[in-house]
Design an enzyme around this catalytic site. Structure first.
Site, PDB file in Angstrom:
ATOM      1  N   GLY A 164       0.827  -1.200   0.000  1.00  0.00           N
ATOM      2  CA  GLY A 164       0.000   0.000   0.000  1.00  0.00           C
ATOM      3  C   GLY A 164       0.859   1.246   0.000  1.00  0.00           C
ATOM      4  O   GLY A 164       2.089   1.175  -0.082  1.00  0.00           O
ATOM      5  N   HIS A 165       0.201   2.392   0.094  1.00  0.00           N
ATOM      6  CA  HIS A 165       0.908   3.675   0.061  1.00  0.00           C
ATOM      7  C   HIS A 165       1.061   4.292   1.449  1.00  0.00           C
ATOM      8  O   HIS A 165       1.362   5.473   1.580  1.00  0.00           O
ATOM      9  CB  HIS A 165       0.205   4.648  -0.893  1.00  0.00           C
ATOM     10  CG  HIS A 165       0.266   4.212  -2.325  1.00  0.00           C
ATOM     11  ND1 HIS A 165      -0.254   4.950  -3.366  1.00  0.00           N
ATOM     12  CD2 HIS A 165       0.799   3.100  -2.903  1.00  0.00           C
ATOM     13  CE1 HIS A 165      -0.046   4.312  -4.517  1.00  0.00           C
ATOM     14  NE2 HIS A 165       0.580   3.188  -4.256  1.00  0.00           N
TER      15      HIS A 165
END
Ligand SMILES: *[C@@H]1O[C@H](CO)[C@@H](O)[C@H](O)[C@H]1NC(C)=O
Length: 395
Positions: A242-243
């Site tokens: 994810g970010h």
């Protein structure tokens, strides 16, 4: 003799009925199957779910909506309030399945929407957004609809989400918008690391949101915190892929609610693009982000472990040559350890017009490439360091 024996029995029965309906207020239970839902993964159960909700919502007493095991196919469902009681439990043993045709849940909307409700608990269950077709469309560069968020709470209060799993959302998995007092715990979110716009949990214009003991792996931010989020508590969250956990993007609009009093404590980021990030558009705004604490964080091979980016300008549209108006202040990074996947582990790139102030780095140790010290880069950032801080020499 017979009469004298049965009399106490009748009395006992009457008192059980009395106590269970009046004193204990045992919830009335509405099983979606008794309204025609079918656990075959194909039959459209939208009507059945809507009807079960309407009855629970109309109940003057606490009410349960029960979803048994199996797969239930649903088009968009809106769970509208206000209701006649403020204790509705939705107990899910099964899986809710979205249409795989991404044109069906519509464009930019929500698949499952709770609007203007008070006192709703969702426990258990799997939400399958069936997003893979839409991701493929978006990743191929074609013109595709935005898709639907899986679950949104809008203008609601006193919400609990417990033990819920969301997989393969078309867009955001869970959105909390305009809410007060929301507790999420034991939530699991899973989507592919290259699925576009599939943020795990997005919180905006909401106060008193708590996210505990949750595991999020997705293609965009694990948790994104938008304008108007205040008094948000995030504890014991694992993120990756994810970010990362991101405050922003802020400052897209000239007039925008600020972000205040955000705590992220005990988090682990594994192989993510960012760890803890604050991000704003490079354009005028009255927005702000202040009183932020990132604490007890472990970074495992994270590309940008600590980052403030106030020059966000995707596709160079509507912002080149401008600076961010968002004021960032009072941000503490405390006990942050682990490994960076790039050399610059701390990157604070603040607004030249409104420099970041009150940045505190306390007990930070981030290494790069087999235990080498990583580097820090600061632009227009002021604050203090204390304890052991590596990389140092930036503030
Ligand atoms: C900050 O938010 C927490 C919940 O996350 C709350 O308990 C606390 O009272 C808030 N502090 C202030 C000063 O509002």
């Amino acid at each position: 003799m017979a009469y004298r024996k049965s009399c106490p029995l009748v009395l006992a029965l009457l008192s059980v009925i009395f106590y269970s309906s009046v004193v204990l207020a045992v919830p009335v239970s509405y099983n979606v199957v008794s309204f025609g839902a079918k656990a075959d993964g194909e039959t459209d159960s939208t009507e059945a779910f809507s009807t079960a909700w309407s009855q629970a919502c109309a109940s003057e007493n606490p009410a349960d909506v029960y979803v048994p095991a199996g797969r239930f196919y649903l088009r968009q469902v809106v769970f509208n309030g206000p209701c006649n009681n403020n204790a509705i439990r939705i107990r899910i043993d099964g899986t809710l399945v979205a249409p795989s045709n991404y044109m069906v849940p519509g464009n930019g909307g929500n698949w499952l929407l709770f609007s203007a409700v008070n006192g709703v608990t969702i426990s258990g269950g799997i939400l399958d957004g069936q997003g893979t077709g839409l991701w493929a469309c978006k990743n191929s560069g074609k013109n595709c609809p935005d898709g639907a968020s899986t679950l949104q709470f809008s203008n609601s209060k006193n919400i609990v989400v417990s033990g819920l799993t969301s997989i393969n959302s078309q867009m955001f998995h869970i959105v909390v918008n305009g809410c007060n007092n929301v507790k999420m715990q034991g939530v699991k979110i899973a989507a592919s690391g290259d699925s576009p716009n599939t943020d795990g949990i997005h919180v905006q214009l909401s106060s008193g949101v708590t996210i505990l003991n949750s595991k999020i792996g997705t293609g965009d931010d694990c948790i994104s915190i938008g304008p108007g989020a205040t008094n948000l508590w995030i504890e014991n969250v694992a993120c990756g892929p994810g970010h990362g956990i991101s405050i922003g993007s802020l400052g897209k609009d000239q007039i925008e609610a600020g972000v205040q009093n955000i705590t992220v404590t005990t988090a682990i980021f594994t192989g993510t693009q960012n760890g803890v990030r604050i991000k704003s558009w490079g354009r005028p705004s009255n927005g702000f982000a202040r009183s932020i604490l990132f604490q007890h964080v472990l970074m495992v091979n994270v590309q940008n472990p600590i980052v403030i980016d106030q020059n966000y300008c995707p596709s160079n549209e509507g912002c080149p040559g401008q600076v961010s108006g968002v004021k960032i202040s009072d941000v503490t990074y405390q006990d942050i350890h682990g490994t960076s996947a790039t050399q610059v582990a701390v990157n604070l790139d603040c607004s030249s017009m409104y420099p970041c102030s009150g940045i505190r780095l306390q007990d930070v140790k981030l290494t790069y490439n087999n235990n080498q010290a990583a580097q820090a880069s600061c632009n227009h950032a002021a604050g203090t360091t204390s304890g052991f801080v590596q990389p140092a020499g930036c503030l």
